[in-house]
Design an enzyme around this catalytic site. Structure first.
Site, PDB file in Angstrom:
ATOM      1  N   GLU A 140       2.057 -11.591  -2.634  1.00 41.00           N
ATOM      2  CA  GLU A 140       1.828 -11.406  -1.189  1.00 41.00           C
ATOM      3  C   GLU A 140       1.042 -12.607  -0.698  1.00 41.00           C
ATOM      4  OE1 GLU A 140       0.357  -7.709   0.454  1.00 41.00           O
ATOM      5  OE2 GLU A 140       1.300  -6.559  -1.154  1.00 41.00           O
TER       6      GLU A 140
ATOM      7  N   GLU B 280      -2.351  -3.642  -5.544  1.00 42.64           N
ATOM      8  CA  GLU B 280      -3.756  -3.796  -5.099  1.00 42.64           C
ATOM      9  C   GLU B 280      -4.634  -2.628  -5.555  1.00 42.64           C
ATOM     10  OE1 GLU B 280      -3.915  -4.786  -0.885  1.00 42.64           O
ATOM     11  OE2 GLU B 280      -3.000  -6.745  -1.280  1.00 42.64           O
TER      12      GLU B 280
ATOM     13  N   TYR C  48      -4.086 -13.552   2.345  1.00 36.84           N
ATOM     14  CA  TYR C  48      -3.675 -13.784   3.737  1.00 36.84           C
ATOM     15  C   TYR C  48      -4.773 -14.600   4.411  1.00 36.84           C
ATOM     16  CZ  TYR C  48      -0.391  -9.947   2.916  1.00 36.84           C
ATOM     17  OH  TYR C  48       0.609  -9.146   2.412  1.00 36.84           O
TER      18      TYR C  48
ATOM     19  N   ASN D  88       0.829  -1.211   0.000  1.00 37.38           N
ATOM     20  CA  ASN D  88       0.000   0.000   0.000  1.00 37.38           C
ATOM     21  C   ASN D  88       0.867   1.266   0.000  1.00 37.38           C
ATOM     22  OD1 ASN D  88      -2.174  -1.733   0.153  1.00 37.38           O
ATOM     23  ND2 ASN D  88      -2.412  -1.525   2.366  1.00 37.38           N
TER      24      ASN D  88
HETATM   25  O1  AHR Z   1       1.594  -6.757   3.397  1.00 39.03           O
HETATM   26  C1  AHR Z   1       0.762  -5.848   4.052  1.00 39.03           C
HETATM   27  C2  AHR Z   1      -0.229  -5.183   3.111  1.00 39.03           C
HETATM   28  O2  AHR Z   1      -1.146  -6.135   2.658  1.00 39.03           O
HETATM   29  C3  AHR Z   1       0.336  -4.605   1.832  1.00 39.03           C
HETATM   30  O3  AHR Z   1       0.801  -3.315   2.010  1.00 39.03           O
HETATM   31  C4  AHR Z   1      -0.847  -4.594   0.927  1.00 39.03           C
HETATM   32  O4  AHR Z   1      -0.479  -4.736  -0.414  1.00 39.03           O
HETATM   33  C5  AHR Z   1      -1.712  -5.740   1.434  1.00 39.03           C
HETATM   34  O5  AHR Z   1      -3.011  -5.367   1.610  1.00 39.03           O
END
Ligand code: AHR
Length: 508
Positions: free
Chosen positions: A295, A176, A247, A75
């Protein structure tokens, strides 16, 4: 035989998926929290080198053998002026970082990061700002980094002490951009247009680069997977990869469902592959777009603590998840998932590397240590190089709140022809029972067990701290070969690495 849970596998060197791109063991450093300041860079630390880099941290990163590191965000990049981070340090401005509500001092920028990557033997994967900026800033940054000499930006780099171009090969077109939280969030149409125009200009500056277009921020995005389709409608011919981010967490403490989340990741990958190939078909293109899962990790432990951090601090302790043993098991399952898709996933970045949702933690001025997730990442990076094989697996399965037919055995195999080694990575998802594994290794004649590494712990919530490494692997796994059959007990809830090597003196 006391084991009621039994799995079978057939492994053959002819069952090839693809050569593994080592970049699937990449990672990520963002200007966020204590990843850079207090993480990789801390000039006042007793172990800092002459450039201010922590040598203890660099040592741990080198141990992980990380081939590529994405930078500077995340971000953060969507509000970043890269020019703020080059040139004399005392002239670099302090700025508000709107992404993470901190103050960025710019004491580390592009050149220092390139230096750090050299120190840890990694390649840089650079992201450009397509949030507040666009084509112009992107092409200038690329000219600054990669053009040899004789132009404004390349000569500026030289004047900053970097005679040789950085030759950064892999570039991300923003971050993103589908997310409303992103500075300069865009619709898919807006992003697709901007991505293709930026890509064109960047490849005119340096035709040797590879470009990653932003895919969806996660599978729950309402625009997924139309976002990928629209982006590629515009940018297919100009880009090389599409990104995926994901995640997971276990906030409801349902470990059976949690450990099955890699099935969701597997589906995510399959959907993005289908979307890429749908656009390929529409365009009658010969080119294949590959995947950059740039990510991925577990991220949820620190969410509440982060809400309490005051705004506009310099390098506060943000996103400092303390990982437990079950997190390491899921990370192992996710790594196995990449290996299963080695034909299309060519880059993957564990997000992130130091302090911020990371395998490595530090104290400012103090120690550094390995979190639980360090170990599956280490093993995959060290032993997961070569050709990904497709083992035929039959495993008992379970149903849980979120998934059905979850195999207890999650496994992938890698054949390293050069070293004459085969490595089996395996997670036993069963929380109460060991799994009896029988693996027919037929074509691997004259191979013997080199070692059976196991990561296990009685307490799924056990964590590592600066003082105590409670979760660490042992080498007492019981894998053995009997008449061409590999037999092993995979303990309940465990990560296993079974390494086989051709016996010395046996015919080639
Ligand atoms: O890795 C943490 C954050 O997760 C990153 O800045 C963003 O790309 C994602 O939402």
């Amino acid at each position: 035989m006391p084991y009621s849970q039994k799995a079978k596998m057939i492994l053959d060197k002819d069952f090839k998926i693809a050569e593994i791109d080592p970049r699937i063991y990449g990672s990520f450093i963002e200007h966020l929290g204590r990843a850079v300041y207090g993480g990789i860079y801390e000039p006042d630390h007793p172990l800092a080198d002459e450039k201010g880099f922590r040598t203890d941290v660099a040592g741990l990163v080198k141990e992980l053998n990380v081939p590529i590191v994405r930078y500077p965000g995340g971000n953060f990049v969507s509000g970043y002026n890269w020019e703020d981070g080059v040139g004399p340090r005392d002239k670099r401005p302090r700025r508000l970082d709107l992404a993470w509500k901190t103050v960025e001092t710019n004491q580390v920028g592009v050149n220092e990061f390139v230096d750090w990557c050299k120190l840890v033997n990694s390649e840089v994967m650079m992201a450009v700002n397509l949030g507040t900026r666009g084509v112009d800033a992107a092409r200038n940054l690329l000219e600054y980094c990669n053009h040899p000499e004789g132009t404004y930006w390349s000569d500026l780099r030289i004047s900053h002490g970097y005679k040789e171009p950085h030759k950064i090969r892999t570039w991300c077109l923003g971050n993103e951009m589908d997310g409303p939280w992103q500075i300069g969030h865009k619709t898919a149409e807006e992003y697709g247009r901007l991505a293709v125009e930026t890509a064109k200009a960047m490849k005119w500056v340096d035709p040797d680069i590879e470009l990653v277009a932003c895919g969806s921020s996660n599978t729950a995005m309402p625009t997924f997977p139309q976002w990928e389709a629209t982006t590629l409608e515009h940018a297919y011919d100009e880009v090389d990869y599409i990104s995926l981010h994901q995640y997971y967490g276990n906030p409801s403490n349902d470990t059976a469902s949690y450990l099955a989340k890699s099935l969701d990741m597997d589906n995510f990958i399959k959907t993005v592959i289908s979307t890429c190939d749908f656009i390929k078909a529409k365009k009658r293109s010969k080119k294949t777009i590959n995947l950059s899962f740039d990510e991925w990790n577990v991220w949820y432990h620190s969410n509440d603590a982060d809400k309490k951090i005051a705004p506009w601090l310099i390098a506060p302790p943000q996103l400092e998840d303390v990982y437990n043993f079950e997190d390491a098991l899921l990370v192992g399952c996710m790594l196995i998932t990449f290996l299963k898709h080695a034909d299309r996933v060519k880059i993957a970045c564990l997000a992130q590397l130091v302090n911020v949702i990371a395998p490595i933690r530090t104290e400012n001025g103090g120690m550094s240590w390995k979190q639980t997730i360090f170990y599956p990442y280490l093993h995959a990076s060290l032993y997961g190089r070569g050709v990904a094989l497709n083992p035929v697996i039959s495993s008992p399965k379970y149903d849980c709140a979120e998934f059905t037919d979850v195999p207890y055995l999650e496994s992938a195999a890698v054949y390293n022809e050069e070293n004459e080694e085969v490595t089996l990575f395996a997670v036993n998802r069963h929380l109460k029972e060991g799994l009896y594994l029988e693996c027919d290794i037929r074509s691997f004649e004259d191979y013997q067990v080199l070692e059976h590494i196991v990561l296990e712990h009685d307490d799924l919530k056990a964590v590592n701290t600066a003082d105590a490494e409670r979760v660490k692997p042992h080498h007492q796994g019981n894998a053995e070969l009997k008449d061409g059959i590999l037999i092993a007990i995979l303990p309940k809830s465990s990560w296993n690495v079974i390494r086989l090597k051709k016996s010395e003196g046996s015919p080639g």
